[in-house]
Design a protein around this motif. Structure first.
Motif, mmCIF file in Angstrom:
data_model
loop_
_atom_site.group_PDB
_atom_site.id
_atom_site.type_symbol
_atom_site.label_atom_id
_atom_site.label_comp_id
_atom_site.label_asym_id
_atom_site.label_seq_id
_atom_site.Cartn_x
_atom_site.Cartn_y
_atom_site.Cartn_z
ATOM 1 N N ASP A 160 7.146 -1.108 3.052
ATOM 2 C CA ASP A 160 6.052 -1.205 3.951
ATOM 3 C C ASP A 160 4.765 -1.854 3.505
ATOM 4 O O ASP A 160 4.821 -1.966 2.445
ATOM 5 C CB ASP A 160 5.695 0.667 4.032
ATOM 6 C CG ASP A 160 5.405 0.873 5.645
ATOM 7 O OD1 ASP A 160 4.914 -0.184 6.278
ATOM 8 O OD2 ASP A 160 5.006 1.917 6.040
ATOM 9 N N ASP A 161 4.102 -2.245 4.491
ATOM 10 C CA ASP A 161 2.714 -2.822 4.259
ATOM 11 C C ASP A 161 3.106 -3.963 3.194
ATOM 12 O O ASP A 161 2.406 -4.237 2.424
ATOM 13 C CB ASP A 161 1.828 -1.904 3.516
ATOM 14 C CG ASP A 161 1.410 -0.690 4.488
ATOM 15 O OD1 ASP A 161 1.868 -0.965 5.779
ATOM 16 O OD2 ASP A 161 1.270 0.211 4.000
ATOM 17 N N GLU A 217 4.539 -5.752 11.609
ATOM 18 C CA GLU A 217 3.661 -4.536 11.877
ATOM 19 C C GLU A 217 2.200 -5.113 12.609
ATOM 20 O O GLU A 217 1.526 -5.950 12.280
ATOM 21 C CB GLU A 217 3.581 -3.821 10.834
ATOM 22 C CG GLU A 217 4.403 -2.594 10.868
ATOM 23 C CD GLU A 217 4.084 -1.644 9.876
ATOM 24 O OE1 GLU A 217 3.654 -0.331 10.658
ATOM 25 O OE2 GLU A 217 4.134 -1.626 8.725
HETATM 26 MG MG MG Z 1 3.085 -0.439 7.651
#
Ligand code: MG
Ligand code: C2E
Ligand code: MG
Length: 262
Positions: A160-161, A217
């Motif tokens: 993520d990220d 995202e």
């Molecule tokens: Mg994220």
């Protein structure tokens, strides 16, 4: 004062878990090629004194107190149950669940995941577990061991990220991941900042070369979507596509069409 309010928060969180005051929203992820919803990401909320508290205000405290372990188990079970039911109606939908480092490093975590999958009947390969790359920095060896066991169950792993941490490239080699989620700060500056645009392009290319799925995202503007499509990004998530929504909202999407013009 800070310590007291932190302790109070932790007590409230414990009561909230016992009292059933947490609930999940689901944000659709779409295939940018076909505009079909391919999966949803489960996002936890706390219904507290008439207000919806976002995860950023309580996940940290839940981690400190260790409550994230039982809370995370509740989140996983709740989300797997829902998605397993949606799949019964012949909807090929996947699920992403966010994990905290504490959960991954807790001793029973792998068997918890295996147990929840068995209980809910959700096939392992439709579950993606999202972790931050910091986990690999701080607790490298232990984390890699636990994540490898999870992967052996057949679940998918996502970072993520992606792009915010250090040595991102090295981690992709160390641990075989199935997906990377490009951090919204990159998407935000897409087309506005040449370096960021180039980096985003490079991450997408890297993902393709490594056979890793790439999810962008934080898509909020039509031109971001256009650029990501032109760059060959597989999947996208963001307010432009769909906001996080209740389980009922997701049920209205069954069939796979999002309610926005993509
Ligand atoms: Mg994220
Ligand atoms: P994340 O996993 O990166 O989740 C995406 C966050 O971005 C969500 O915020 C989502 O509402 C928000 N978002 C989605 N599209 C857009 C957009 O177009 N623009 C903007 N500005 N934001 C967008 P949320 O739900 O507040 O969650 C924040 C973070 O809290 C998550 O980031 C995740 O790290 C953590 N979190 C959420 N649910 C859980 C959970 O069940 N367990 C754990 N451990 N962490 C969670
Ligand atoms: Mg996430």
């Amino acid at each position: 004062e800070t310590v007291v309010s932190r302790l109070e928060l932790q007590i409230h969180l414990r009561e909230a878990l016992a009292g059933g005051d947490f609930y999940l929203e689901y944000q659709p992820v779409v295939d940018l090629g076909s505009s079909q919803v391919t999966s949803v990401e489960a996002l936890v909320r706390w219904d507290h004194e008439g207000r919806t508290v976002p995860p950023e205000e309580f996940i940290g405290a839940a981690e400190e107190s260790g409550l994230i372990v039982p809370l995370g188990e509740w989140i996983l079970r709740e989300a797997c149950q829902k998605v397993a039911v949606w799949r019964i109606s012949d909807w090929d939908i996947g699920l992403s669940v966010n994990l905290s480092a504490k959960q991954v490093l807790s001793s029973r975590f792998v068997s918890t995941v295996a147990g929840v999958l068995a209980e809910t009947g959700l096939p392992a390969e439709v579950l993606t577990l999202e972790v931050d790359e910091e986990l690999l920095l701080d607790d490298g060896a232990e984390a890699v061991a636990s994540l490898s066991e999870l992967r052996a169950l057949g679940v998918q792993l996502a970072i993520d990220d992606y792009g915010m941490g250090y040595a991102s490239l090295a981690h992709l080699r160390e641990l075989s991941v199935d997906a990377i989620k490009i951090d919204p700060s990159f998407i935000d500056d897409l087309g506005r900042d040449d370096t960021v645009t180039l980096l985003t392009h490079t991450i997408i290319q890297l993902g393709r070369d490594l056979g890793v799925q790439v999810v962008a995202e934080g898509i909020e503007r039509p031109e971001q979507l256009e650029q990501l499509r032109a760059m060959g990004c597989d999947h996208g998530q963001g307010f432009l596509v769909a906001r996080p929504m209740s389980a009922d909202g997701v049920e209205a999407l069954v069939g796979g069409e999002v309610g926005v013009a993509l």
